[in-house]
Scaffold this motif. Structure first.
Motif, PDB file in Angstrom:
ATOM      1  N   GLN A  49       4.328  54.141   8.394  1.00 52.07           N
ATOM      2  CA  GLN A  49       5.042  55.056   7.498  1.00 52.07           C
ATOM      3  C   GLN A  49       4.059  56.043   6.859  1.00 52.07           C
ATOM      4  OE1 GLN A  49       8.415  54.865   6.058  1.00 52.07           O
ATOM      5  NE2 GLN A  49       9.191  53.163   7.266  1.00 52.07           N
ATOM      6  N   ARG A  50       2.905  55.549   6.454  1.00 52.36           N
ATOM      7  CA  ARG A  50       1.916  56.419   5.809  1.00 52.36           C
ATOM      8  C   ARG A  50       1.454  57.533   6.744  1.00 52.36           C
ATOM      9  NH1 ARG A  50      -1.488  55.466   1.578  1.00 52.36           N
ATOM     10  NH2 ARG A  50      -0.988  53.236   1.598  1.00 52.36           N
ATOM     11  N   GLN A  51       1.188  57.184   7.994  1.00 51.48           N
ATOM     12  CA  GLN A  51       0.658  58.173   8.933  1.00 51.48           C
ATOM     13  C   GLN A  51       1.696  59.215   9.323  1.00 51.48           C
ATOM     14  OE1 GLN A  51      -0.493  55.077  11.518  1.00 51.48           O
ATOM     15  NE2 GLN A  51      -2.532  54.836  10.616  1.00 51.48           N
ATOM     16  N   VAL A  52       2.954  58.813   9.486  1.00 52.89           N
ATOM     17  CA  VAL A  52       4.007  59.795   9.766  1.00 52.89           C
ATOM     18  C   VAL A  52       4.192  60.713   8.569  1.00 52.89           C
ATOM     19  CG1 VAL A  52       6.477  60.103  10.176  1.00 52.89           C
ATOM     20  CG2 VAL A  52       5.198  58.392  11.481  1.00 52.89           C
ATOM     21  N   GLY A  53       4.181  60.142   7.356  1.00 54.60           N
ATOM     22  CA  GLY A  53       4.288  60.977   6.166  1.00 54.60           C
ATOM     23  C   GLY A  53       3.142  61.964   6.060  1.00 54.60           C
ATOM     24  N   GLU A 111      -1.699  60.827  19.908  1.00 53.10           N
ATOM     25  CA  GLU A 111      -2.394  60.022  18.903  1.00 53.10           C
ATOM     26  C   GLU A 111      -2.711  60.799  17.628  1.00 53.10           C
ATOM     27  OE1 GLU A 111      -3.733  58.644  23.039  1.00 53.10           O
ATOM     28  OE2 GLU A 111      -3.200  60.502  22.028  1.00 53.10           O
ATOM     29  N   ALA A 112      -2.681  62.108  17.671  1.00 52.37           N
ATOM     30  CA  ALA A 112      -3.004  62.910  16.485  1.00 52.37           C
ATOM     31  C   ALA A 112      -2.607  64.358  16.742  1.00 52.37           C
ATOM     32  CB  ALA A 112      -4.498  62.853  16.161  1.00 52.37           C
ATOM     33  N   LEU A 113      -1.602  64.845  16.027  1.00 52.76           N
ATOM     34  CA  LEU A 113      -1.162  66.228  16.181  1.00 52.76           C
ATOM     35  C   LEU A 113      -0.676  66.745  14.834  1.00 52.76           C
ATOM     36  CD1 LEU A 113      -0.576  68.521  18.269  1.00 52.76           C
ATOM     37  CD2 LEU A 113       1.772  67.697  18.321  1.00 52.76           C
ATOM     38  N   PRO A 114      -1.200  67.912  14.419  1.00 53.86           N
ATOM     39  CA  PRO A 114      -2.220  68.731  15.056  1.00 53.86           C
ATOM     40  C   PRO A 114      -3.633  68.286  14.684  1.00 53.86           C
ATOM     41  CG  PRO A 114      -1.401  69.842  13.106  1.00 53.86           C
ATOM     42  CD  PRO A 114      -0.613  68.561  13.225  1.00 53.86           C
ATOM     43  N   HIS A 138      -3.604  61.326   9.430  1.00 56.44           N
ATOM     44  CA  HIS A 138      -2.416  61.211  10.282  1.00 56.44           C
ATOM     45  C   HIS A 138      -2.737  60.721  11.685  1.00 56.44           C
ATOM     46  CE1 HIS A 138      -4.089  64.997  11.648  1.00 56.44           C
ATOM     47  NE2 HIS A 138      -3.184  65.100  12.594  1.00 56.44           N
ATOM     48  N   VAL A 139      -3.966  60.308  11.953  1.00 58.84           N
ATOM     49  CA  VAL A 139      -4.300  59.747  13.259  1.00 58.84           C
ATOM     50  C   VAL A 139      -3.581  58.407  13.425  1.00 58.84           C
ATOM     51  CG1 VAL A 139      -6.164  58.784  14.670  1.00 58.84           C
ATOM     52  CG2 VAL A 139      -6.521  60.908  13.406  1.00 58.84           C
ATOM     53  N   LYS A 140      -3.140  58.115  14.617  1.00 59.51           N
ATOM     54  CA  LYS A 140      -2.393  56.886  14.911  1.00 59.51           C
ATOM     55  C   LYS A 140      -3.064  55.653  14.327  1.00 59.51           C
ATOM     56  CE  LYS A 140      -4.941  55.315  18.789  1.00 59.51           C
ATOM     57  NZ  LYS A 140      -6.148  55.027  18.006  1.00 59.51           N
ATOM     58  N   ASP A 141      -2.257  54.618  14.130  1.00 62.81           N
ATOM     59  CA  ASP A 141      -2.798  53.362  13.619  1.00 62.81           C
ATOM     60  C   ASP A 141      -3.545  52.606  14.709  1.00 62.81           C
ATOM     61  OD1 ASP A 141      -2.753  51.427  11.245  1.00 62.81           O
ATOM     62  OD2 ASP A 141      -2.031  50.153  12.873  1.00 62.81           O
ATOM     63  N   ARG A 142      -2.946  52.552  15.920  1.00 58.44           N
ATOM     64  CA  ARG A 142      -3.563  51.798  17.018  1.00 58.44           C
ATOM     65  C   ARG A 142      -2.749  52.018  18.288  1.00 58.44           C
ATOM     66  NH1 ARG A 142      -0.176  48.696  14.140  1.00 58.44           N
ATOM     67  NH2 ARG A 142       1.230  47.269  15.239  1.00 58.44           N
ATOM     68  N   TRP A 192     -12.993  56.749  13.412  1.00 59.90           N
ATOM     69  CA  TRP A 192     -12.826  57.900  14.302  1.00 59.90           C
ATOM     70  C   TRP A 192     -12.020  57.521  15.537  1.00 59.90           C
ATOM     71  CZ3 TRP A 192     -14.770  62.821  13.264  1.00 59.90           C
ATOM     72  CH2 TRP A 192     -15.614  62.913  12.152  1.00 59.90           C
ATOM     73  N   HIS A 193     -11.247  58.479  16.042  1.00 59.61           N
ATOM     74  CA  HIS A 193     -10.500  58.292  17.287  1.00 59.61           C
ATOM     75  C   HIS A 193     -11.143  59.131  18.380  1.00 59.61           C
ATOM     76  CE1 HIS A 193      -7.397  58.085  20.287  1.00 59.61           C
ATOM     77  NE2 HIS A 193      -7.217  59.391  20.244  1.00 59.61           N
ATOM     78  N   ARG A 194     -11.519  58.481  19.463  1.00 61.63           N
ATOM     79  CA  ARG A 194     -12.046  59.182  20.639  1.00 61.63           C
ATOM     80  C   ARG A 194     -10.866  59.639  21.492  1.00 61.63           C
ATOM     81  NH1 ARG A 194     -17.460  58.390  22.561  1.00 61.63           N
ATOM     82  NH2 ARG A 194     -18.759  57.720  20.799  1.00 61.63           N
ATOM     83  N   THR A 195     -10.762  60.923  21.713  1.00 57.46           N
ATOM     84  CA  THR A 195      -9.555  61.500  22.298  1.00 57.46           C
ATOM     85  C   THR A 195      -9.486  61.409  23.812  1.00 57.46           C
ATOM     86  OG1 THR A 195     -10.518  63.713  22.539  1.00 57.46           O
ATOM     87  CG2 THR A 195      -9.472  63.170  20.412  1.00 57.46           C
ATOM     88  N   GLY A 196     -10.631  61.226  24.481  1.00 62.15           N
ATOM     89  CA  GLY A 196     -10.637  61.278  25.939  1.00 62.15           C
ATOM     90  C   GLY A 196     -10.770  62.694  26.469  1.00 62.15           C
TER      91      GLY A 196
END
Length: 863
Positions: free
Chosen positions: A497-501, A630-633, A693-697, A714-718
């Motif tokens: 909920q936090r990340q979508v908000g 996983e993260a936009l924008p 707002h980066v995804k939880d997992r 940090w999220h590694r995007t590929g």
């Protein structure tokens, strides 16, 4: 002649083998064969238990990949492999006791992590329950500890269990032994299959294989049933970390057994290796590295907490907050394709009633609800009602294709399916074991056929007299959405909920959205975001699996329905819009002329296309936000900023939006991103992102999540790219598509863009051919459509004519070993823009070796 020990087997170091005499309960001694890496003074021990009819050879990769300082002990169970054949059959309780006697003889003490497969799972857990003081963690691969309610056990094992067949297939012949290794896809090498069969080369040496099958307690009253039930219930109290590794294509232990294990071990980490079958340690060799990493992370002496994702610390609003704020507004909130406008007031009331109805009908916080609906007002209401009820939406859009949807949804394990009649029929065909809720009218007969226990209309009525559900915690899961599957199987991405908000707030701020704005969402994943952003929205009449079906007229009609000021569409859709803009009426042109912001994302958007769209959207500022599921924008750039940046090595996607940090992990000579994160300019590497707002997992993909988040927070995007001196990010391709040449790593997008500027080329891709570290670059080009009639079939590659090849080499600015021609490039279904360079590389390799090729069945992009 029967061999007395494993000899000349691939991957097996002879120094690991040892024989251990162990006193038995009968007063005699049994000689055990054990693989043991012999680490002195270990920091811990991995105790690996095989099932039936394998032996310790199954664990050879894990012995080789042991975490530093950890001992690995992998015995052959009595009667199995190279261990002694006792005179009497072994029951489950005896096998647990046998294992305890062995570990006592070996001096195995804590910390211990058990690792098991098949029927070795319940034996290892029985040992763990009896040695709680020593156990630090448990790892299970494709196993079962109980039969879920109503289940009769694995069909293949029941067949082998039948008295009339058991002796014939398990002992008198090698059918069962060889059948176990025949389950793998792709097939195991012949020498590996022979290795598994080597200890079982006579009926006497296979006797325990049949005895093992006979000891499976399918029915009450079986001698091993009490022990099995005690272990199955006992593990609920086993308070140690657990890792479940699963091959979803297993015909023995299907999804219901994984679900049962997750219910008994609710805090377990899970990783599903798509494509793997029953013999997971063979089908997914990378499991060994995953286990070693997990043991280090979860079972070491100390485990530091994982830092947060960063970004703003303020509490975001709930995803439904903007909708609640406009609950008294009678203006249109949502207009679906061909549908009647729904006002803010009506939508807010419906969401509130549905949320209460869902809760009253038994949908609990944390339950997963798969939504199988086309973009519609029903879908929008269902999303926000599910969130308000504290449940989790699971969204696998049709862009994944039927097979991809089935794989995704079965992996997400929804508790409920909410869908149209067609959606529920698809759920039944996919074998989803979930309760069903129907959206839309249906006869009683159809409802029974679909298995629908509820429908939206009745839930809405129920909710009017039911209490509102409590608001879920901010950090509770609220969504599982799937990546496009453009570079492998689609991955489930979990948001809280936090990340979508936080995402909604970021989009509002970055694009200065106000209640006076309105949105046309011509991209299915964004079709429900309008109410969360507090702006009216509409969905054009478009097939979500074919973005190119969107015409300028359809887009204009959707814009007129809400007096749109913002348009979001995929690049493939916008190409079609530009191509059909001449068909617009004056009224439709006027509707598009009121658009102030045109956004496109999901794949690279060519600058010439953005310029062409200026005629269709004369007042709009084109923007191409960069991000991913996983993260936009992540970043944003306008057409003007792209033109100001000029050409470069890759695609300029602009600067990070507020609250987002971007760093680069530099590439190694072999194309891996191993370098420490840096913000220095002109350093190519993997793009890494940190934001609220980066995804939880990733869902049930522990190893993938661990790799993507190995830099804490940090999220590694590929994706690969670089930052320039102005802080702008340039995308150069995907990490998986980096070429590893003798001169170092090479990224593909820069040369592709230069080649695509040629009039003789409509599309291009650069791929690597050859071994890692010595690859050569090959260009695959698609000439314009007007020349297609002179091309070979679109599913074939051929060597380019000399003149075209020379021109391509001249502009590419890299050494090209060959230039090939295709009638089309393979792309993903959802965007129809992301080129699968891995597929192209395989086919280019075969063409250059003289082998004819055809495309696998997937979408292609044509000029």
């Amino acid at each position: 002649m029967t061999a007395s020990s494993p000899i000349e087997l691939p991957g097996l170091d002879p120094s690991w083998s040892r024989w251990v005499p162990v006193p038995g309960a009968d007063g005699g001694k049994h000689r055990w064969h054990v693989l043991d890496n012999g680490v002195p003074d270990p920091v811990g021990t991995l105790l690996c238990v095989h099932g039936n009819p394998t032996w310790s050879y199954l664990w050879r990769r894990l012995v080789a990949a042991a975490p530093p300082g950890w001992r690995v002990v992998a015995p052959d169970q009595l009667g199995m492999g190279w261990s002694d054949r006792p005179a009497a059959p072994r029951t489950l309780a005896q096998r647990v006791a046998d294992l305890g006697a062995l570990t006592a003889e070996l001096g195995v003490s804590g910390p211990v992590v058990t690792v098991a497969h098949d029927w070795g799972g319940i034996i290892s857990l029985g040992w763990a329950l009896e040695h709680r003081q020593d156990v630090r963690g448990v790892v299970l691969t494709n196993t079962a500890v109980a039969m879920p309610e109503g289940d009769l056990g694995p069909a293949l094992i029941r067949l082998a269990h039948a008295p009339g067949l058991r002796t014939a297939v398990t002992q008198a012949s090698s059918v069962f032994v060889r059948g176990a290794t025949a389950l793998s896809r792709p097939p195991l090498p012949r020498e590996v299959r022979r290795a598994y069969a080597q200890p079982y080369d006579s009926a006497e040496r296979r006797r325990a294989v049949g005895e093992f099958v006979a000891d499976i307690p399918f029915r009450p009253g079986h001698a091993s049933r009490p022990a099995q039930e005690a272990i199955a219930e006992g593990i609920r109290s086993l308070d140690v970390p657990a890792l479940l590794l699963w091959g979803p294509r297993d015909p023995v232990f299907g999804e219901k057994y994984l679900a049962d294990l997750r219910e008994r071990l609710p805090r377990a980490d899970v990783h599903r290796y798509e494509g793997a079958s029953h013999l997971l340690p063979e089908d997914a060799p990378q499991y060994a590295e995953a286990v070693a990493t997990w043991v280090t992370d979860r079972c070491g002496a100390s485990n530091a907490p994982t830092p947060g994702r960063g970004g703003a610390s303020a509490q975001p609003a709930r995803p439904w907050a903007a909708l609640a704020d406009r609950a008294g507004d009678d203006s249109p909130a949502v207009v679906a394709a061909g549908g009647v406008p729904v006002s803010w007031a009506r939508l807010a009331r419906r969401v509130s009633d549905l949320a209460a109805g869902l809760a009253a009908a038994g949908i609990r916080p944390g339950d997963r609800v798969a939504l199988l609906l086309e973009p519609s007002t029903d879908l929008t209401a269902a999303v926000y009602a599910t969130w308000r009820a504290g449940a989790v939406i699971v969204v696998a859009d049709k862009g994944l294709g039927l097979r991809g949807m089935r794989r995704a949804l079965r992996g997400a394990a929804p508790d409920h399916v909410l869908g149209s009649a067609a959606g529920l029929a698809a759920a039944r065909a996919m074998g989803l074991p979930a309760t069903r809720i129907l959206a839309g009218p249906a006869s009683a007969r159809l409802r029974r056929a679909l298995g629908a226990g509820h429908d939206l209309a009745s839930l809405e009525v129920l909710g009017r007299t039911s209490s509102a559900p409590a608001e879920p915690p901010l950090d509770a899961d609220c969504a599982v959405v799937f990546t496009s599957g453009a570079t492998g199987p689609a991955k489930g991405v979990v948001y809280t909920q936090r990340q979508v908000g936080a995402q909604l707030e970021l989009v509002r701020t970055a694009y200065r959205l106000t209640p006076g704005d309105s949105l046309v969402a011509a991209f299915a994943p964004f079709s429900v975001l309008g109410p969360g952003l507090g702006i009216a929205s509409s969905v054009p009449d478009v097939d979500v699996t074919a973005p190119a079906t969107l015409t300028a007229a359809k887009l204009a009609d959707a814009a007129a329905a809400v007096d749109a000021t913002v348009v979001f569409a995929a690049p493939a859709a916008l190409r079609r819009v530009a191509a059909t803009s001449s068909d617009l009426t004056e009224e439709q042109r006027s509707a598009l002329g009121r658009v102030r912001l045109l956004m496109s994302a999901g794949a690279p958007v060519p600058t010439p296309l953005l310029r062409r769209l200026g005629e269709t959207f004369p007042a709009a500022e084109p923007h191409t936000p960069y991000g991913m599921t996983e993260a936009l924008p992540v970043t944003d750039v306008s057409l003007g900023e792209i033109e100001a940046a000029g050409p470069g090595n890759g695609i300029c996607v602009g600067r990070p939006v507020p609250g987002v940090e971007v760093r680069i992990s530099p590439l190694s000579p072999l194309g891996t991103a191993d370098g420490a994160l840096t913000g220095s300019p002109d350093v190519p590497g993997e793009v890494c992102v940190r934001a609220a707002h980066v995804k939880d997992r990733y869902d049930a993909l522990w190893a993938t999540e661990r790799a993507a988040g190995r830099d804490p927070g940090w999220h590694r995007t590929g994706d690969v790219g670089h930052l320039d001196g102005e802080g702008r990010l340039w995308i150069e391709g995907r990490l998986a598509h980096v070429l590893t040449t003798a001169d170092g790593p090479m990224t593909p997008v820069g040369p592709e863009l230069r080649i695509e500027f040629l009039d003789a080329v409509a599309a291009a891709a650069i791929v690597g051919v050859g071994p890692v570290g010595a690859q050569v670059a090959v260009a695959v080009v698609v000439p314009p459509g007007r020349a297609r009639r002179r091309l070979p079939r679109a599913d074939r590659l051929t060597v380019a004519p000399a003149e075209l090849a020379g021109t391509v080499r001249e502009v590419a600015e890299i050494d090209l070993a060959a230039v090939l021609v295709a009638g089309a490039l393979p792309v993903d279904i959802r965007h129809q823009s992301k080129v699968d360079r891995a597929v192209l590389a395989r086919r280019a390799t075969r063409v250059l070796s003289g082998t004819p090729v055809r495309w696998a069945s997937r979408r292609s992009t044509r000029p």
